[in-house]
Design a protein around this motif. Sequence first.
Motif, short mmCIF file in Angstrom:
data_model
loop_
_atom_site.label_atom_id
_atom_site.label_comp_id
_atom_site.label_asym_id
_atom_site.label_seq_id
_atom_site.Cartn_x
_atom_site.Cartn_y
_atom_site.Cartn_z
N LEU A 1 40.55 46.92 41.22
CA LEU A 1 41.51 46.41 40.24
C LEU A 1 42.94 46.46 40.77
CD1 LEU A 1 40.07 47.99 36.96
CD2 LEU A 1 39.90 45.61 37.71
N VAL A 2 43.33 47.55 41.40
CA VAL A 2 44.70 47.66 41.90
C VAL A 2 44.96 46.62 42.99
CG1 VAL A 2 46.32 49.15 43.13
CG2 VAL A 2 44.93 50.10 41.29
N GLU A 3 43.93 46.31 43.77
CA GLU A 3 44.10 45.32 44.83
C GLU A 3 44.49 43.94 44.27
OE1 GLU A 3 43.82 45.38 48.26
OE2 GLU A 3 43.68 47.57 48.25
N LEU A 4 44.22 43.71 43.00
CA LEU A 4 44.60 42.43 42.39
C LEU A 4 46.11 42.27 42.30
CD1 LEU A 4 41.97 42.29 39.48
CD2 LEU A 4 41.95 40.97 41.61
N VAL A 5 46.85 43.39 42.29
CA VAL A 5 48.31 43.31 42.21
C VAL A 5 48.99 43.92 43.43
CG1 VAL A 5 48.35 43.30 39.69
CG2 VAL A 5 48.47 45.47 40.90
N ARG A 6 48.21 44.34 44.40
CA ARG A 6 48.78 44.95 45.61
C ARG A 6 48.92 43.90 46.70
NH1 ARG A 6 46.08 50.15 48.78
NH2 ARG A 6 46.63 49.49 50.88
N GLU A 7 50.06 43.91 47.37
CA GLU A 7 50.28 42.97 48.48
C GLU A 7 49.33 43.31 49.62
OE1 GLU A 7 52.44 39.71 50.16
OE2 GLU A 7 52.52 40.57 48.15
N PRO A 8 48.56 42.33 50.09
CA PRO A 8 47.65 42.64 51.20
C PRO A 8 48.42 42.92 52.48
CG PRO A 8 47.71 40.29 50.81
CD PRO A 8 48.51 40.92 49.70
N ASP A 9 47.79 43.62 53.40
CA ASP A 9 48.43 43.89 54.68
C ASP A 9 48.80 42.57 55.36
OD1 ASP A 9 47.72 47.04 55.72
OD2 ASP A 9 46.69 46.26 53.96
N ALA A 10 50.03 42.51 55.86
CA ALA A 10 50.56 41.25 56.40
C ALA A 10 49.70 40.70 57.52
CB ALA A 10 52.00 41.47 56.88
N GLN A 11 49.15 41.58 58.35
CA GLN A 11 48.37 41.13 59.49
C GLN A 11 47.00 40.59 59.10
OE1 GLN A 11 49.20 44.21 58.83
NE2 GLN A 11 47.43 45.58 59.02
N LEU A 12 46.57 40.88 57.85
CA LEU A 12 45.27 40.40 57.38
C LEU A 12 45.40 39.30 56.34
CD1 LEU A 12 43.24 43.72 56.98
CD2 LEU A 12 43.05 42.03 58.79
N GLY A 13 46.33 39.49 55.40
CA GLY A 13 46.45 38.53 54.31
C GLY A 13 45.21 38.58 53.42
N TYR A 14 44.99 37.49 52.68
CA TYR A 14 43.80 37.40 51.83
C TYR A 14 42.62 36.91 52.66
CZ TYR A 14 47.21 37.86 48.09
OH TYR A 14 48.21 38.31 47.28
N LEU A 15 41.48 37.49 52.42
CA LEU A 15 40.31 37.15 53.21
C LEU A 15 39.56 35.95 52.67
CD1 LEU A 15 38.86 40.72 53.96
CD2 LEU A 15 40.61 39.42 55.20
N ALA A 16 39.69 35.69 51.35
CA ALA A 16 38.98 34.56 50.75
C ALA A 16 39.57 34.23 49.38
CB ALA A 16 37.49 34.88 50.61
N PHE A 17 39.49 32.97 49.00
CA PHE A 17 39.84 32.49 47.66
C PHE A 17 41.29 32.75 47.26
CE2 PHE A 17 35.33 34.04 47.38
CZ PHE A 17 34.75 32.79 47.53
N GLY A 18 42.13 33.15 48.19
CA GLY A 18 43.52 33.40 47.88
C GLY A 18 43.78 34.67 47.10
N TRP A 19 42.77 35.56 47.01
CA TRP A 19 43.02 36.82 46.29
C TRP A 19 42.13 37.97 46.77
CZ3 TRP A 19 38.86 38.91 43.60
CH2 TRP A 19 37.80 38.05 43.32
N VAL A 20 41.09 37.71 47.54
CA VAL A 20 40.19 38.77 48.01
C VAL A 20 40.84 39.49 49.19
CG1 VAL A 20 37.94 39.32 49.00
CG2 VAL A 20 38.14 37.54 47.25
N THR A 21 40.94 40.82 49.10
CA THR A 21 41.56 41.61 50.15
C THR A 21 40.53 42.48 50.86
OG1 THR A 21 42.02 43.51 48.70
CG2 THR A 21 43.67 41.74 48.75
N MET A 22 40.94 43.05 51.99
CA MET A 22 40.06 43.95 52.72
C MET A 22 39.71 45.17 51.87
SD MET A 22 38.30 44.75 55.37
CE MET A 22 38.84 43.78 56.79
N GLY A 23 40.69 45.66 51.09
CA GLY A 23 40.42 46.80 50.23
C GLY A 23 39.31 46.52 49.23
N GLN A 24 39.26 45.30 48.70
CA GLN A 24 38.21 44.93 47.76
C GLN A 24 36.86 44.80 48.46
OE1 GLN A 24 40.30 41.47 46.26
NE2 GLN A 24 40.51 42.42 44.24
N VAL A 25 36.88 44.22 49.66
CA VAL A 25 35.63 44.06 50.41
C VAL A 25 35.02 45.43 50.72
CG1 VAL A 25 34.69 43.34 52.64
CG2 VAL A 25 36.25 41.83 51.40
N LEU A 26 35.87 46.40 51.03
CA LEU A 26 35.38 47.73 51.35
C LEU A 26 35.02 48.54 50.11
CD1 LEU A 26 37.90 48.68 54.19
CD2 LEU A 26 35.52 47.97 54.46
#
Length: 265
Positions: A214-239
């Motif tokens: 849930l927090v990853e929905l409002v947390r800026e993704p790491d600049a070197q990774l960005g969003y992994l899919a759909f413009g909102w999925v982050t590495m933190g969510q994948v893990l």
Amino acid sequence: MLAPDIDPVAIHLGPLKVHWYGLMYLVGFLGAWWLGIYRAKRPGSGWYPQEIADFLFYGALGVILGGRIGYVLFYNFGYYLEHPIEIFYIWTGGMSFHGGLLGVIVAMWLYARRTHRPFFVVADFVALLTPLGLGAGRLGNFINHELWGRTTDVPWGMVFPNAGPLPRHPSQLYEFTLEGVALFLVLWIYARKPRPEAAVSGVFLFCYGVFRFLVELVREPDAQLGYLAFGWVTMGQVLSLPMVFLGVWMFWWAYRKAETKLDAT
């Protein structure tokens, strides 16, 4: 509003600099030590107070080594491949919870073997101590002005140095509240009564996974990774998502195993 301007160095002792980030880890370990001793003294705990310091040695190595290695592998492998010496600069930040979790799992397995305890007996005991360290670590992130949230117009948005002029979600404080305070309260209340082996660990995995997702929905993704899919999925969510499913399965398995054992008697 501006984020508090706190010097990341808490104490200057000549050439030696003691960083707040490191102190927050110390606070987390000391809090876990104190709470572990308190729980070990409870009747029927199955633990001796003197064992807590022994485990924390294992746990601290797991957190630090696993957390740093996890960050290097999951979040910034290319950079550290070019700057390998900086892998050891842990005072600058850059720790992965998921890597730290894997490190602690290894530490718990080793400690369980050493003390001849079932793995989940150790894991259930340690799960309740973990939110103290998580909460302290997120305060360290806030003091370091790192891992800020996305831009926002909410009244409590903060302008962070090096993050541009626009207010952002103080996502570090969201994580402190959820992963630290809320997770601790859930586990503390749930573990007040005897529970089937592995059930507390299942609750921990499920709640952390949900809170972090849930927090990853409002947390800026790491600049070197960005969003992994759909413009909102982050590495933190994948893990974190596997933790949710694993936590649900472990909770079900713990009660199913307890019922089977009860029926057998």
